[in-house]
Design a protein around this motif. Structure first.
Motif, mmCIF file in Angstrom:
data_model
loop_
_atom_site.group_PDB
_atom_site.id
_atom_site.type_symbol
_atom_site.label_atom_id
_atom_site.label_comp_id
_atom_site.label_asym_id
_atom_site.label_seq_id
_atom_site.Cartn_x
_atom_site.Cartn_y
_atom_site.Cartn_z
ATOM 1 N N ASP A 114 0.811 -1.217 0.000
ATOM 2 C CA ASP A 114 0.000 0.000 0.000
ATOM 3 C C ASP A 114 0.847 1.272 0.000
ATOM 4 O O ASP A 114 0.334 2.363 -0.254
ATOM 5 C CB ASP A 114 -0.923 0.034 1.225
ATOM 6 N N ASP A 186 -6.087 14.099 2.833
ATOM 7 C CA ASP A 186 -6.789 12.972 2.215
ATOM 8 C C ASP A 186 -6.724 13.014 0.690
ATOM 9 O O ASP A 186 -6.103 13.907 0.098
ATOM 10 C CB ASP A 186 -8.222 12.878 2.726
ATOM 11 N N GLN A 209 -3.922 3.788 6.524
ATOM 12 C CA GLN A 209 -4.777 2.680 6.085
ATOM 13 C C GLN A 209 -6.239 3.108 6.055
ATOM 14 O O GLN A 209 -6.986 2.723 5.150
ATOM 15 C CB GLN A 209 -4.579 1.476 7.008
ATOM 16 N N GLN A 210 -6.643 3.929 7.033
ATOM 17 C CA GLN A 210 -8.022 4.424 7.044
ATOM 18 C C GLN A 210 -8.264 5.379 5.875
ATOM 19 O O GLN A 210 -9.295 5.290 5.194
ATOM 20 C CB GLN A 210 -8.332 5.133 8.359
ATOM 21 N N LEU A 212 -6.722 5.432 3.060
ATOM 22 C CA LEU A 212 -6.692 4.664 1.805
ATOM 23 C C LEU A 212 -8.057 4.033 1.494
ATOM 24 O O LEU A 212 -8.402 3.861 0.328
ATOM 25 C CB LEU A 212 -5.622 3.561 1.882
ATOM 26 N N LYS A 213 -8.813 3.726 2.537
ATOM 27 C CA LYS A 213 -10.117 3.088 2.338
ATOM 28 C C LYS A 213 -11.196 4.096 1.924
ATOM 29 O O LYS A 213 -12.235 3.700 1.384
ATOM 30 C CB LYS A 213 -10.548 2.389 3.623
ATOM 31 N N GLU A 214 -10.936 5.368 2.198
ATOM 32 C CA GLU A 214 -11.920 6.396 1.864
ATOM 33 C C GLU A 214 -11.933 6.678 0.367
ATOM 34 O O GLU A 214 -10.937 6.489 -0.322
ATOM 35 C CB GLU A 214 -11.618 7.688 2.624
ATOM 36 N N LYS A 215 -13.066 7.148 -0.113
ATOM 37 C CA LYS A 215 -13.188 7.454 -1.542
ATOM 38 C C LYS A 215 -12.789 8.893 -1.803
ATOM 39 O O LYS A 215 -12.842 9.726 -0.939
ATOM 40 C CB LYS A 215 -14.625 7.233 -1.996
#
Length: 215
Positions: A114, A186, A209-210, A212-215
């Protein structure tokens, strides 16, 4: 009511008041006070979004362009679509900056595959000594040459960037007194949290990591 009874009642009332006062004082001493709104918040605090650090309310991060350790022009805007770690360092720093670099190296190792989806930008706070060669040497010493962009520039180029991120930088007797800060931005270019130099690689990894999960 006799004067003796009145006197006794006065003594008893005074004793009760003293006991109550002592209890209140002991309670106040035992209860930690809330942090001042003007004080800094450590990296261990948690924002409303669950990210660790001081919430920056999604303010749009000011764009800038500088030159990295490879001599390439790099702008913040070019990393839209990726979470960005933005920090402020200098290559001759004897203590905090090398530790920050080491912690960021550990972070990218923990991110594994990642890591390529995250950008790390280190903006110089020492325009007099930080040039492309110094940036490359510092990056290599901390195994970050392929993981971040150490950005340098003139005083005229750097000062507005420091100001836009509320960074203090002043050279004094061979050292640079500067704000220690890491901004997490972000994918949409918005400032999410501030982390101090007391951050740990685990905290930074979890935050990235959080994001990266967001759009």
């Amino acid at each position: 009511m006799s004067w003796r009874l009145a006197s006794r009642l006065s003594v008893i009332s005074l004793a009760i008041v003293v006991v109550i006062l002592i209890s209140v004082i002991q309670h106040n001493r035992a209860t930690p006070s809330a942090p001042s709104s003007s004080g800094s918040v450590g990296s261990t605090s948690t924002s409303a979004s669950g990210l660790q650090g001081t919430d920056l309310n999604g303010t749009q991060a000011p764009n800038f362009q500088l030159t990295d350790q490879y001599g390439k022009a790099v702008s913040l805007a070019q990393f839209r679509g990726k979470p960005v770690v933005l920090t402020f360092l200098y290559t001759h720093c004897p203590d905090v900056c090398p530790l920050t670099a080491e912690h960021l190296h550990t972070t990218v190792q923990q991110l594994g595959s990642d890591a390529k989806n995250v950008a790390i930008l280190a903006v110089s706070t020492d325009p007099k000594r930080d040039d492309t060669a110094a940036a490359m040497q510092f990056s290599t010493e901390h195994n970050m040459q392929n993981y971040w962009h150490f950005l340098t520039g003139t005083q005229q180029k750097l000062s507005p960037i420091w100001s836009s991120y509320s960074i203090y930088a002043q050279q004094q007797q061979g050292k640079v007194n500067h704000s220690t800060a890491l901004f997490l931005i972000d994918k949409n270019g918005k400032e999410r949290v501030y982390m101090g130099d007391d951050f740990t690689p685990n905290q930074m990894t979890a935050n990235l990591q959080q994001l990266l999960k967001e759009k």
